[in-house]
Scaffold this motif. Structure first.
Motif, PDB file in Angstrom:
ATOM      1  N   ARG A 281       0.952  -1.140   0.212  1.00  0.00           N
ATOM      2  CA  ARG A 281       0.216   0.229  -0.417  1.00  0.00           C
ATOM      3  C   ARG A 281       1.269   1.239  -0.354  1.00  0.00           C
ATOM      4  N   PHE A 282       1.494   1.638   1.225  1.00  0.00           N
ATOM      5  CA  PHE A 282       2.779   2.511   0.846  1.00  0.00           C
ATOM      6  C   PHE A 282       3.440   2.838  -0.373  1.00  0.00           C
ATOM      7  N   ILE A 283       4.410   2.084  -1.181  1.00  0.00           N
ATOM      8  CA  ILE A 283       4.750   2.366  -2.350  1.00  0.00           C
ATOM      9  C   ILE A 283       3.706   1.983  -3.145  1.00  0.00           C
ATOM     10  N   GLU A 284       2.887   2.077  -3.264  1.00  0.00           N
ATOM     11  CA  GLU A 284       1.791   2.158  -4.177  1.00  0.00           C
ATOM     12  C   GLU A 284       1.162   3.345  -4.233  1.00  0.00           C
ATOM     13  N   GLU A 285       1.070   3.950  -2.601  1.00  0.00           N
ATOM     14  CA  GLU A 285       0.774   5.359  -2.654  1.00  0.00           C
ATOM     15  C   GLU A 285       1.872   6.748  -2.828  1.00  0.00           C
ATOM     16  N   PHE A 286       2.932   5.718  -2.176  1.00  0.00           N
ATOM     17  CA  PHE A 286       4.372   6.956  -2.117  1.00  0.00           C
ATOM     18  C   PHE A 286       5.620   6.215  -3.060  1.00  0.00           C
ATOM     19  N   PRO A 287       5.305   6.284  -4.123  1.00  0.00           N
ATOM     20  CA  PRO A 287       6.445   5.019  -4.946  1.00  0.00           C
ATOM     21  C   PRO A 287       7.985   5.350  -5.434  1.00  0.00           C
ATOM     22  N   THR A 288       8.301   6.253  -5.112  1.00  0.00           N
ATOM     23  CA  THR A 288       9.316   7.439  -5.173  1.00  0.00           C
ATOM     24  C   THR A 288       9.766   8.510  -3.211  1.00  0.00           C
ATOM     25  N   VAL A 289      10.850   8.455  -3.637  1.00  0.00           N
ATOM     26  CA  VAL A 289      10.961   9.874  -2.684  1.00  0.00           C
ATOM     27  C   VAL A 289      10.523  10.450  -2.612  1.00  0.00           C
ATOM     28  N   GLN A 290      10.350  11.396  -4.036  1.00  0.00           N
ATOM     29  CA  GLN A 290       9.813  12.754  -4.138  1.00  0.00           C
ATOM     30  C   GLN A 290       8.523  12.045  -3.600  1.00  0.00           C
ATOM     31  N   ALA A 291       7.561  11.555  -4.247  1.00  0.00           N
ATOM     32  CA  ALA A 291       6.068  11.892  -3.728  1.00  0.00           C
ATOM     33  C   ALA A 291       6.269  11.188  -2.275  1.00  0.00           C
ATOM     34  N   LEU A 292       6.926  10.729  -1.374  1.00  0.00           N
ATOM     35  CA  LEU A 292       6.418  10.946  -0.327  1.00  0.00           C
ATOM     36  C   LEU A 292       7.333  11.931   0.554  1.00  0.00           C
ATOM     37  N   ALA A 293       8.403  12.745  -0.005  1.00  0.00           N
ATOM     38  CA  ALA A 293       8.742  14.065   0.641  1.00  0.00           C
ATOM     39  C   ALA A 293       7.393  15.004   0.530  1.00  0.00           C
ATOM     40  N   ASN A 294       6.713  14.951  -0.440  1.00  0.00           N
ATOM     41  CA  ASN A 294       5.790  15.613  -0.857  1.00  0.00           C
ATOM     42  C   ASN A 294       4.154  15.526  -0.671  1.00  0.00           C
ATOM     43  N   ALA A 295       4.756  13.718   0.122  1.00  0.00           N
ATOM     44  CA  ALA A 295       3.274  13.318   0.277  1.00  0.00           C
ATOM     45  C   ALA A 295       2.222  14.793   2.085  1.00  0.00           C
ATOM     46  N   PRO A 296       0.872  14.965   2.358  1.00  0.00           N
ATOM     47  CA  PRO A 296       0.284  15.487   3.094  1.00  0.00           C
ATOM     48  C   PRO A 296       0.668  14.590   3.937  1.00  0.00           C
ATOM     49  N   ILE A 297       0.925  15.336   5.149  1.00  0.00           N
ATOM     50  CA  ILE A 297       0.925  14.145   6.657  1.00  0.00           C
ATOM     51  C   ILE A 297      -0.610  13.657   7.274  1.00  0.00           C
TER      52      ILE A 297
ATOM     53  N   LYS B 159      -2.397  12.422   4.905  1.00  0.00           N
ATOM     54  CA  LYS B 159      -2.829  11.134   3.910  1.00  0.00           C
ATOM     55  C   LYS B 159      -1.728  10.029   4.378  1.00  0.00           C
ATOM     56  N   LEU B 160       0.572  10.591   4.821  1.00  0.00           N
ATOM     57  CA  LEU B 160       0.500   9.291   4.894  1.00  0.00           C
ATOM     58  C   LEU B 160       0.665   8.680   6.071  1.00  0.00           C
ATOM     59  N   MET B 161      -0.099  10.215   7.120  1.00  0.00           N
ATOM     60  CA  MET B 161      -0.932   9.385   8.403  1.00  0.00           C
ATOM     61  C   MET B 161      -1.589   7.770   8.167  1.00  0.00           C
ATOM     62  N   LYS B 162      -3.143   8.366   7.427  1.00  0.00           N
ATOM     63  CA  LYS B 162      -3.866   7.255   7.671  1.00  0.00           C
ATOM     64  C   LYS B 162      -3.114   5.897   6.523  1.00  0.00           C
ATOM     65  N   VAL B 163      -2.377   6.841   5.915  1.00  0.00           N
ATOM     66  CA  VAL B 163      -1.818   5.126   5.203  1.00  0.00           C
ATOM     67  C   VAL B 163      -1.047   4.120   6.224  1.00  0.00           C
ATOM     68  N   TRP B 164      -0.568   4.989   7.360  1.00  0.00           N
ATOM     69  CA  TRP B 164       0.277   4.078   7.717  1.00  0.00           C
ATOM     70  C   TRP B 164      -0.759   3.334   9.242  1.00  0.00           C
ATOM     71  N   GLN B 165      -1.662   4.015   9.427  1.00  0.00           N
ATOM     72  CA  GLN B 165      -2.395   3.874  10.527  1.00  0.00           C
ATOM     73  C   GLN B 165      -3.000   2.232  10.708  1.00  0.00           C
ATOM     74  N   GLY B 166      -2.460   1.880  12.194  1.00  0.00           N
ATOM     75  CA  GLY B 166      -2.896   1.202  12.369  1.00  0.00           C
ATOM     76  C   GLY B 166      -1.477  -0.235  12.919  1.00  0.00           C
TER      77      GLY B 166
ATOM     78  N   ASN C  32       8.940  10.346  10.185  1.00  0.00           N
ATOM     79  CA  ASN C  32      10.885  10.389  10.345  1.00  0.00           C
ATOM     80  C   ASN C  32      10.534   9.770   8.494  1.00  0.00           C
ATOM     81  N   LEU C  33       9.933   9.140   7.944  1.00  0.00           N
ATOM     82  CA  LEU C  33      10.463   8.715   6.706  1.00  0.00           C
ATOM     83  C   LEU C  33       9.618   9.821   5.581  1.00  0.00           C
ATOM     84  N   LYS C  34       9.028  10.782   6.438  1.00  0.00           N
ATOM     85  CA  LYS C  34       8.723  12.119   5.382  1.00  0.00           C
ATOM     86  C   LYS C  34      10.152  12.414   5.816  1.00  0.00           C
ATOM     87  N   GLU C  35      10.483  13.224   6.638  1.00  0.00           N
ATOM     88  CA  GLU C  35      11.505  14.306   6.679  1.00  0.00           C
ATOM     89  C   GLU C  35      12.589  13.543   6.368  1.00  0.00           C
TER      90      GLU C  35
END
Length: 369
Positions: free
Chosen positions: A61-77, A79-86, A95-98
């Motif tokens: 799920r994570f690499i589908e939503e954020f397939p590159t370093v750039q995509a992760l860097a630009n991800a809204p917090i 959205k990131l937390m929702k993907v990580w939830q659980g 820390n991944l985003k930072e």
């Protein structure tokens, strides 16, 4: 007490036996079918404090939503937390985003290819740095985790506590001596699998272990004594009172921003007390809580305390459904008004999310018009 390696023990023999075992028993895991350092980084962070079977769907799920370093860097917090939830331990996601932002800004979007440079990235510690360096770039750096501590302590009879500075250095130096210089990535994968499948924390398979002939713990009946850990402080109890406030078809939530657990996740208005309160004490308290003053609150339900265990603390959470006639200044200014039907779009700690999913009364709260 620390037992030195047998002089007759051939480190090459250890590596060969381990790699031979791995050839027969290797797990087929998705991040082992790539040399992409970004994907490997994501997998390593997800697997911290997470079982492999639980981590696999999150990895996809994570690499589908954020397939590159750039995509992760630009991800809204959010959205990131929702993907990580659980998954828990939400500082990993932050820390991944930072770290991704740092890689984009300081390394032109390219993940560093050496152990020392990887250590400079936010959230990448010695284990993850070694894993990325060896798996993606073939660097001969040992990835030392709990599995490795356990294997080396048992095989070589090392009694230095694994959670001490001395122990961490000692185990790293030994692993560096043992690692295959020709296949460092495969060696690191092998010793991880060996700890997960063969030399397990409880009931290890000593009868068919390739090292049983010279395993110190097996030969001396010390399997349950190694590795040695220092004494841990007992977890601290904390008492949370969550107010699920109904205002028509709306409720109030707030993002946690304090330097505390669950940073950046949402929660209902919280009152934390130093002890467990009785029902009558909650009733007396309700009119004095700042976010409920002058709201004409009516308690509709009080749950039994829900126990939620974290690594260094135990949360006892009580959920209280309250109806109000009007919000006060604090609710309007410090909390986010949202439709109860939209609660599922926000990222909550597992404690709250699990309660809303599992408890009939919470479902009643969400569905109540």
């Amino acid at each position: 007490m620390t037992r030195k390696i047998f002089f007759w023990f051939d480190t090459m023999d250890f590596s060969n036996k381990l790699l031979k075992w791995y050839g027969r028993n290797a797990r087929d895991l998705p991040w082992r079918n790539t040399s992409n350092p970004y994907f490997i980084w994501i997998s390593e962070v997800i697997l911290q404090q997470t079982r492999v079977n639980q981590g696999i769907p999150y990895y996809y799920r994570f690499i589908e939503e954020f397939p590159t370093v750039q995509a992760l860097a630009n991800a809204p917090i959010d959205k990131l937390m929702k993907v990580w939830q659980g998954l828990g331990y939400y500082s990993r996601a932050r820390n991944l985003k930072e770290g991704a932002i740092q890689i984009v800004n300081e390394y032109h979007g390219q993940i560093p290819n050496t152990f020392d440079e990887l250590l400079k990235i936010k959230g990448i510690g010695p284990y993850s740095a070694a894993a990325i360096a060896s798996f993606a770039f073939g660097r001969a750096v040992p990835a030392v985790d709990g599995n490795v501590y356990r294997i080396l302590a048992r095989v070589f009879g090392i009694f230095t506590p694994i959670d001490s500075s001395k122990g961490k250095k000692e185990f790293f130096e030994l692993a560096k001596e043992l690692i295959s210089k020709k296949e460092p990535g495969r060696f690191n994968q092998a010793i991880i699998d060996f700890g997960a499948l063969q030399c397990t924390p409880k009931s290890p398979r000593c009868s068919d272990c390739p090292f049983s002939d010279y395993c110190y713990a097996f030969q001396n009946n010390l399997i349950t004594s190694l590795p040695v850990k220092g004494k841990k402080k007992p977890p601290k109890n904390r008492f949370f009172y969550y107010f699920m406030i109904k205002y028509g078809n709306y409720t109030f939530i707030k993002r946690r921003r304090e330097n505390d657990i669950w940073h950046s996740l949402y929660e209902f208005p919280l009152y934390e007390h130093e002890k467990q309160l009785k029902m009558n004490e909650i009733g007396l308290l309700i009119n004095s809580i700042n976010f409920l003053k002058d709201t004409q609150p009516t308690i509709r339900y009080v749950s039994e305390p829900v126990k939620h265990v974290l690594s260094h603390r135990i949360i006892w959470a009580t959920f209280i459904i309250v109806h109000i006639s009007k919000p006060n200044y604090i609710l309007n200014s410090e909390y986010h008004l949202t439709s109860v039907e939209d609660l599922s779009t926000y990222s909550f700690p597992r404690l709250i999310d699990g309660y809303m999913v599992a408890e009939p009364v919470a479902k009643y709260f969400i569905c109540l018009k």
